[in-house]
Design an enzyme around this catalytic site. Sequence first.
Site, PDB file in Angstrom:
ATOM      1  N   VAL A  44       0.834  -1.201   0.000  1.00 20.00           N
ATOM      2  CA  VAL A  44       0.000   0.000   0.000  1.00 20.00           C
ATOM      3  C   VAL A  44       0.869   1.252   0.000  1.00 20.00           C
ATOM      4  O   VAL A  44       0.620   2.207  -0.747  1.00 20.00           O
ATOM      5  CB  VAL A  44      -0.970  -0.012   1.207  1.00 20.00           C
ATOM      6  CG1 VAL A  44      -1.723   1.314   1.295  1.00 20.00           C
ATOM      7  CG2 VAL A  44      -1.959  -1.167   1.084  1.00 20.00           C
ATOM      8  N   CYS A  45       1.913   1.238   0.815  1.00 18.27           N
ATOM      9  CA  CYS A  45       2.807   2.406   0.882  1.00 18.27           C
ATOM     10  C   CYS A  45       3.509   2.650  -0.446  1.00 18.27           C
ATOM     11  O   CYS A  45       3.777   3.799  -0.817  1.00 18.27           O
ATOM     12  CB  CYS A  45       3.832   2.211   1.997  1.00 18.27           C
ATOM     13  SG  CYS A  45       3.121   2.168   3.658  1.00 18.27           S
ATOM     14  N   THR A  46       3.807   1.581  -1.171  1.00 20.74           N
ATOM     15  CA  THR A  46       4.438   1.732  -2.484  1.00 20.74           C
ATOM     16  C   THR A  46       3.561   2.567  -3.412  1.00 20.74           C
ATOM     17  O   THR A  46       4.034   3.467  -4.107  1.00 20.74           O
ATOM     18  CB  THR A  46       4.717   0.347  -3.097  1.00 20.74           C
ATOM     19  OG1 THR A  46       5.657  -0.359  -2.265  1.00 20.74           O
ATOM     20  CG2 THR A  46       5.294   0.462  -4.501  1.00 20.74           C
ATOM     21  N   GLU A  48       1.299   4.710  -2.466  1.00 22.27           N
ATOM     22  CA  GLU A  48       1.180   6.061  -1.917  1.00 22.27           C
ATOM     23  C   GLU A  48       2.392   6.921  -2.270  1.00 22.27           C
ATOM     24  O   GLU A  48       2.248   8.086  -2.664  1.00 22.27           O
ATOM     25  CB  GLU A  48       1.037   5.988  -0.396  1.00 22.27           C
ATOM     26  CG  GLU A  48      -0.257   5.361   0.060  1.00 22.27           C
ATOM     27  CD  GLU A  48      -0.289   5.105   1.553  1.00 22.27           C
ATOM     28  OE1 GLU A  48      -1.388   5.012   2.112  1.00 22.27           O
ATOM     29  OE2 GLU A  48       0.799   5.013   2.175  1.00 22.27           O
ATOM     30  N   LEU A  49       3.575   6.351  -2.119  1.00 20.48           N
ATOM     31  CA  LEU A  49       4.794   7.115  -2.400  1.00 20.48           C
ATOM     32  C   LEU A  49       4.866   7.509  -3.874  1.00 20.48           C
ATOM     33  O   LEU A  49       5.288   8.611  -4.213  1.00 20.48           O
ATOM     34  CB  LEU A  49       6.014   6.295  -1.993  1.00 20.48           C
ATOM     35  CG  LEU A  49       6.219   6.160  -0.481  1.00 20.48           C
ATOM     36  CD1 LEU A  49       7.127   4.976  -0.160  1.00 20.48           C
ATOM     37  CD2 LEU A  49       6.812   7.425   0.100  1.00 20.48           C
TER      38      LEU A  49
END
Length: 220
Positions: A44-46, A48-49
């Site tokens: 998920v963070c991938t 977002e970034l």
Amino acid sequence: MALRLGDTAPDFTQDSTEGSIRFHEWIGQNWAVLFSHPKDFTPVCTTELGYMAKIKPEFDKRGVKIIGLSVDPVDKHAGWASDIKETQGFAPNYPMIGDTDFNVSKLYGMLPAAVSGDPAKRTAADNQTVRNVFVIGPDKKVKLILVYPMTTGRNFDEVLRVIDSLQLTAKHKVATPVNWKNGDDVIIAGSVDNEKAKELFGEWKEPKPYIRIVPQPTKS
């Protein structure tokens, strides 16, 4: 104590992908967004970034600096950046803090003060509370805190919307109503009496005495 709106954002000096950063000095007279991640190479963070890198020009237009944080070391961030570029089309174009000593996570109330040890031995689940967005004003005060679960990607378009409201209401004696977007009508702040409101805004629509609606003032 938990960090609250209106508190001074804790200052810190920490290593990042763009060298050592002293936070308040780095912010300068700008607005800032600090958004945190529990671990490198998380799905998920991938996303977002990558999206944050894509829309960074929108933050730039508003005079807002972006900085990310992960509990993993800076030397791992480079490999993650390659994956982000490959899968999302955009690599991070803003600094990423390596919070291996949990210093920032503790200062901002994202991890308990007792946390210690080797960050490499901690899982994303261990750090699941490190999923926050902080918007900080030029006065170094915290203006917005959002906390997301690991399974829900953050809505950075909403962060931009809130920043538009924050910047507008910092300059004009107004508030923004539900689902407001830049250019919509606004509400005269309750702290402004009718005499002062006439001086500032002229006429207004008044469905109730406590709801005084006017066109959005210009930000400048």
